[in-house]
Design an enzyme around this catalytic site. Sequence first.
Site, PDB file in Angstrom:
ATOM      1  N   ARG A 138      -2.606  -5.567  -8.731  1.00 36.67           N
ATOM      2  CA  ARG A 138      -1.419  -6.505  -8.455  1.00 36.67           C
ATOM      3  C   ARG A 138      -1.347  -7.804  -9.197  1.00 36.67           C
ATOM      4  NH1 ARG A 138      -3.424  -7.663  -3.004  1.00 36.67           N
ATOM      5  NH2 ARG A 138      -5.237  -7.451  -4.163  1.00 36.67           N
ATOM      6  N   SER A 178      -3.377  -7.994   3.189  1.00 39.27           N
ATOM      7  CA  SER A 178      -3.270  -7.917   4.452  1.00 39.27           C
ATOM      8  C   SER A 178      -3.271  -9.450   4.966  1.00 39.27           C
ATOM      9  CB  SER A 178      -4.310  -6.924   5.045  1.00 39.27           C
ATOM     10  OG  SER A 178      -4.004  -5.685   4.326  1.00 39.27           O
ATOM     11  N   HIS A 191       0.954  -1.223  -0.199  1.00 34.59           N
ATOM     12  CA  HIS A 191       0.046   0.018   0.120  1.00 34.59           C
ATOM     13  C   HIS A 191       0.741   1.192   0.069  1.00 34.59           C
ATOM     14  CE1 HIS A 191      -3.166  -2.601   2.304  1.00 34.59           C
ATOM     15  NE2 HIS A 191      -3.784  -2.448   1.131  1.00 34.59           N
ATOM     16  N   LYS A 208     -16.044  -8.010   5.369  1.00 39.27           N
ATOM     17  CA  LYS A 208     -14.897  -8.011   6.247  1.00 39.27           C
ATOM     18  C   LYS A 208     -14.904  -7.933   7.562  1.00 39.27           C
ATOM     19  CE  LYS A 208     -11.546  -7.334   2.302  1.00 39.27           C
ATOM     20  NZ  LYS A 208     -10.389  -6.538   1.951  1.00 39.27           N
TER      21      LYS A 208
HETATM   22  N1  COA Z   1      -0.359  -4.189  -1.643  1.00 39.32           N
HETATM   23  C1  COA Z   1      -0.790  -5.173  -0.777  1.00 39.32           C
HETATM   24  N2  COA Z   1      -1.975  -5.410  -0.601  1.00 39.32           N
HETATM   25  C2  COA Z   1      -3.011  -4.661  -1.091  1.00 39.32           C
HETATM   26  C3  COA Z   1      -2.512  -3.801  -2.301  1.00 39.32           C
HETATM   27  C4  COA Z   1      -1.309  -3.407  -2.392  1.00 39.32           C
HETATM   28  N3  COA Z   1      -0.857  -2.299  -3.325  1.00 39.32           N
HETATM   29  N4  COA Z   1      -3.856  -3.386  -2.707  1.00 39.32           N
HETATM   30  C5  COA Z   1      -4.713  -4.188  -2.396  1.00 39.32           C
HETATM   31  N5  COA Z   1      -4.116  -5.053  -1.414  1.00 39.32           N
HETATM   32  C6  COA Z   1      -4.894  -5.932  -0.697  1.00 39.32           C
HETATM   33  C7  COA Z   1      -5.603  -5.314   0.837  1.00 39.32           C
HETATM   34  O1  COA Z   1      -4.697  -5.517   1.616  1.00 39.32           O
HETATM   35  C8  COA Z   1      -6.844  -6.309   0.882  1.00 39.32           C
HETATM   36  O2  COA Z   1      -6.357  -7.514   1.434  1.00 39.32           O
HETATM   37  P1  COA Z   1      -7.420  -8.171   2.225  1.00 39.32           P
HETATM   38  O3  COA Z   1      -8.529  -8.891   1.324  1.00 39.32           O
HETATM   39  O4  COA Z   1      -6.511  -9.650   2.769  1.00 39.32           O
HETATM   40  O5  COA Z   1      -7.665  -7.478   3.567  1.00 39.32           O
HETATM   41  C9  COA Z   1      -6.993  -6.722  -0.579  1.00 39.32           C
HETATM   42  O6  COA Z   1      -6.037  -6.467  -1.234  1.00 39.32           O
HETATM   43  C10 COA Z   1      -8.253  -5.803  -1.171  1.00 39.32           C
HETATM   44  O7  COA Z   1      -8.019  -4.463  -1.077  1.00 39.32           O
HETATM   45  P2  COA Z   1      -8.577  -3.070  -0.555  1.00 39.32           P
HETATM   46  O8  COA Z   1      -7.811  -2.351  -1.841  1.00 39.32           O
HETATM   47  O9  COA Z   1      -8.409  -2.782   0.646  1.00 39.32           O
HETATM   48  O10 COA Z   1      -9.777  -3.125  -1.323  1.00 39.32           O
HETATM   49  P3  COA Z   1     -11.057  -3.418  -0.265  1.00 39.32           P
HETATM   50  O11 COA Z   1     -11.995  -4.722  -1.252  1.00 39.32           O
HETATM   51  O12 COA Z   1     -10.792  -4.233   1.048  1.00 39.32           O
HETATM   52  O13 COA Z   1     -11.900  -2.284  -0.249  1.00 39.32           O
HETATM   53  C11 COA Z   1     -13.355  -0.551  -0.926  1.00 39.32           C
HETATM   54  C12 COA Z   1     -12.622  -1.879  -1.197  1.00 39.32           C
HETATM   55  C13 COA Z   1     -13.292  -0.265   0.563  1.00 39.32           C
HETATM   56  C14 COA Z   1     -12.520   0.537  -1.735  1.00 39.32           C
HETATM   57  C15 COA Z   1     -14.816  -0.594  -1.485  1.00 39.32           C
HETATM   58  O14 COA Z   1     -15.108  -1.893  -0.786  1.00 39.32           O
HETATM   59  C16 COA Z   1     -15.684   0.477  -1.341  1.00 39.32           C
HETATM   60  O15 COA Z   1     -15.539   1.447  -1.933  1.00 39.32           O
HETATM   61  N6  COA Z   1     -16.397   0.460  -0.242  1.00 39.32           N
HETATM   62  C17 COA Z   1     -17.463   1.451   0.045  1.00 39.32           C
HETATM   63  C18 COA Z   1     -18.769   1.102  -0.162  1.00 39.32           C
HETATM   64  C19 COA Z   1     -18.910   1.504  -1.602  1.00 39.32           C
HETATM   65  O16 COA Z   1     -18.881   2.631  -2.123  1.00 39.32           O
HETATM   66  N7  COA Z   1     -19.356   0.352  -2.199  1.00 39.32           N
HETATM   67  C20 COA Z   1     -19.500   0.389  -3.677  1.00 39.32           C
HETATM   68  C21 COA Z   1     -18.333   0.394  -4.696  1.00 39.32           C
HETATM   69  S1  COA Z   1     -18.700   0.293  -6.304  1.00 39.32           S
END
Ligand code: COA
Length: 159
Positions: free
Chosen positions: A90, A128, A17, A41
């Site tokens: 990724r 993560s 990140h 989650k």
């Molecule tokens: N390096 C390491 N890990 C990474 C990474 C990077 N560069 N980029 C992403 N990851 C990992 C994260 O750690 C996470 O790991 P985990 O699943 O083991 O926890 C996974 O990849 C997914 O990452 P993340 O980028 O945190 O996305 P998310 O799916 O958790 O979050 C939101 C997505 C929060 C942005 C999205 O759900 C959101 O916008 N929610 C708000 C509600 C909404 O508007 N919904 C409609 C969307 S259209």
Amino acid sequence: MKIAVYPGTFDPITNGHVDIIKRSAKLFDKIIVTVAVNTQKIPLFNLTERAEMIHQVLKNEERIEVDQFDGLIAEYLKRVNASAMIRGLRAVSDFEYEFQMSLMNRKLNPDVETVFLTPAQEYIHLNSTIVKEVASFGGDVSEYVPDYVKAKLQEKFKK
Ligand code: COA
């Protein structure tokens, strides 16, 4: 001023990140790293703990702010006047979900573009969950998370 938002669960923030955040800072005037409530989650760290870790890790970086949000990211982007949302790509497996999310967000807020960045190769396999799993068994995660986060993981798993 061009503002970009980097949203995520950050449970916890990893070096992957951080890599994306530093790359984004070369493209935009201000980056807001915002910690989301992701209903899919069950986090290890609560929202405040996650934001505090990011703050500690990035405190010496200029033009980077840390925030939290609950609700639709499209609405949040309007509220903070962002012109872009940053996402890391990724592997091919990320593509479908990210593509779908970017199109939906464009429908909800046509003024914002999603910008995809690729992390450094050494972080391409990282997430993560895998970091938490290794840390929970006492494995060394020094390569994957900042020292501050490593200490917080050790603290959490000692309990
Ligand atoms: N390096 C390491 N890990 C990474 C990474 C990077 N560069 N980029 C992403 N990851 C990992 C994260 O750690 C996470 O790991 P985990 O699943 O083991 O926890 C996974 O990849 C997914 O990452 P993340 O980028 O945190 O996305 P998310 O799916 O958790 O979050 C939101 C997505 C929060 C942005 C999205 O759900 C959101 O916008 N929610 C708000 C509600 C909404 O508007 N919904 C409609 C969307 S259209």
